[in-house]
Design an enzyme around this catalytic site. Sequence first.
Site, short mmCIF file in Angstrom:
data_model
loop_
_atom_site.label_atom_id
_atom_site.label_comp_id
_atom_site.label_asym_id
_atom_site.label_seq_id
_atom_site.Cartn_x
_atom_site.Cartn_y
_atom_site.Cartn_z
N GLY A 46 -10.64 -3.88 -2.87
CA GLY A 46 -11.04 -3.22 -2.17
C GLY A 46 -12.44 -2.72 -1.17
N SER A 47 -13.22 -4.10 -0.87
CA SER A 47 -13.60 -4.58 0.02
C SER A 47 -13.51 -3.75 1.44
CB SER A 47 -14.45 -6.16 -0.12
OG SER A 47 -13.53 -6.60 0.11
N ARG A 96 11.81 -1.20 -4.73
CA ARG A 96 11.02 -1.26 -3.42
C ARG A 96 10.88 0.08 -3.02
NH1 ARG A 96 8.17 -5.41 -2.14
NH2 ARG A 96 9.04 -6.99 -3.60
N MET A 132 -1.00 -5.53 -2.42
CA MET A 132 -0.27 -7.17 -2.57
C MET A 132 1.48 -6.86 -3.19
SD MET A 132 -2.52 -8.69 -2.40
CE MET A 132 -1.44 -11.00 -3.47
N ARG A 133 2.03 -5.82 -2.09
CA ARG A 133 3.20 -5.56 -1.74
C ARG A 133 4.19 -5.32 -0.44
NH1 ARG A 133 5.77 -3.82 -6.10
NH2 ARG A 133 7.34 -3.01 -4.78
N LEU A 179 5.84 -4.41 2.10
CA LEU A 179 6.50 -3.37 2.07
C LEU A 179 8.10 -3.09 2.60
CD1 LEU A 179 4.20 -1.18 4.90
CD2 LEU A 179 4.27 -2.15 1.84
N ASN A 189 -2.65 -4.69 8.59
CA ASN A 189 -2.77 -5.45 7.22
C ASN A 189 -3.88 -6.60 8.07
OD1 ASN A 189 -2.33 -6.55 5.11
ND2 ASN A 189 -1.00 -8.44 5.47
N HIS A 225 -4.74 -10.63 7.21
CA HIS A 225 -4.64 -11.91 6.06
C HIS A 225 -5.67 -12.83 5.97
CE1 HIS A 225 -1.84 -14.35 4.37
NE2 HIS A 225 -2.47 -14.97 5.19
C1 GRF Z 1 -8.26 -10.32 1.44
O1 GRF Z 1 -8.99 -11.31 1.09
C2 GRF Z 1 -7.86 -9.80 2.58
O2 GRF Z 1 -8.01 -10.57 3.44
C3 GRF Z 1 -6.65 -10.66 1.69
O3 GRF Z 1 -6.14 -9.57 0.49
C4 GRF Z 1 -8.23 -9.67 0.30
C5 GRF Z 1 -8.65 -8.37 -0.35
O4 GRF Z 1 -9.62 -8.58 -0.24
N1 GRF Z 1 -5.22 -9.29 2.39
P1 GRF Z 1 -9.93 -6.51 -0.68
O5 GRF Z 1 -9.64 -6.01 -1.72
O6 GRF Z 1 -10.50 -5.73 0.54
O7 GRF Z 1 -11.81 -7.58 -1.51
#
Ligand code: GRF
Length: 200
Positions: free
Chosen positions: A11-12, A64, A89-90, A92, A106, A108
């Site tokens: 969750g950063s 799903r 991590m899912r 949609l 999103n 990535h």
């Molecule tokens: C990040 O590297 C983001 O690009 C990817 O998953 C990671 C999530 O990190 N989709 P965080 O949970 O936001 O720290």
Amino acid sequence: MKIGILISGRGSNMTAITEAVQSGLIPASEVVAVISDKTSAKGLIKAKERGIETLVISRNGRTREEHDAEVVTELKKRNVELVCLAGYMRFLSKEFVRAFPDRITNIHPSLLPSFKGLDAQRQAIDYGVKVSGCTVHLVDEDLDHGAIILQKAVEVLDDDTAETLSARILEHEHALYVEAIKRIVEEKIEVNGRKVVTKR
Ligand code: GRF
């Protein structure tokens, strides 16, 4: 603008977005819910500490579509207008995507369209690219495919591992994601098919 953030882990990015909203850097908006599909997501604690309502909606053996329907219901109940995926991590379902047209983002950790899917940083190292980075994009019905809002390039060093490269890309993810959301909230971006144009 009411924002809902979906997470599965650390969750950063969620924290960066929340702090930008709470400090007014992203104006006229509120993070109304942080939803995780995993009880163990560390980000849930960080969200609570910042006074944000948290929900865990686990898949629990459902399809799903069934799982997504519950997430959409909870978002709509809170009048969420913008859904930010932040390490969610899912993949949609199309029903979810259609419930928020051009209003799901999103982040990535690669320069899309290179290295879609899991372990993008490791894919970049294994391929031997000299530059990778991160991408904020709109979510459509295909994986890591929607129109690109912003990208930031990060050099890949000869001695990088997936871990060191991930850490350096992450340093840029937070600012990039905040800037993208700021532009959406300020109605500065225009979506024309695959092209996202920033209005001056
Ligand atoms: C990040 O590297 C983001 O690009 C990817 O998953 C990671 C999530 O990190 N989709 P965080 O949970 O936001 O720290």
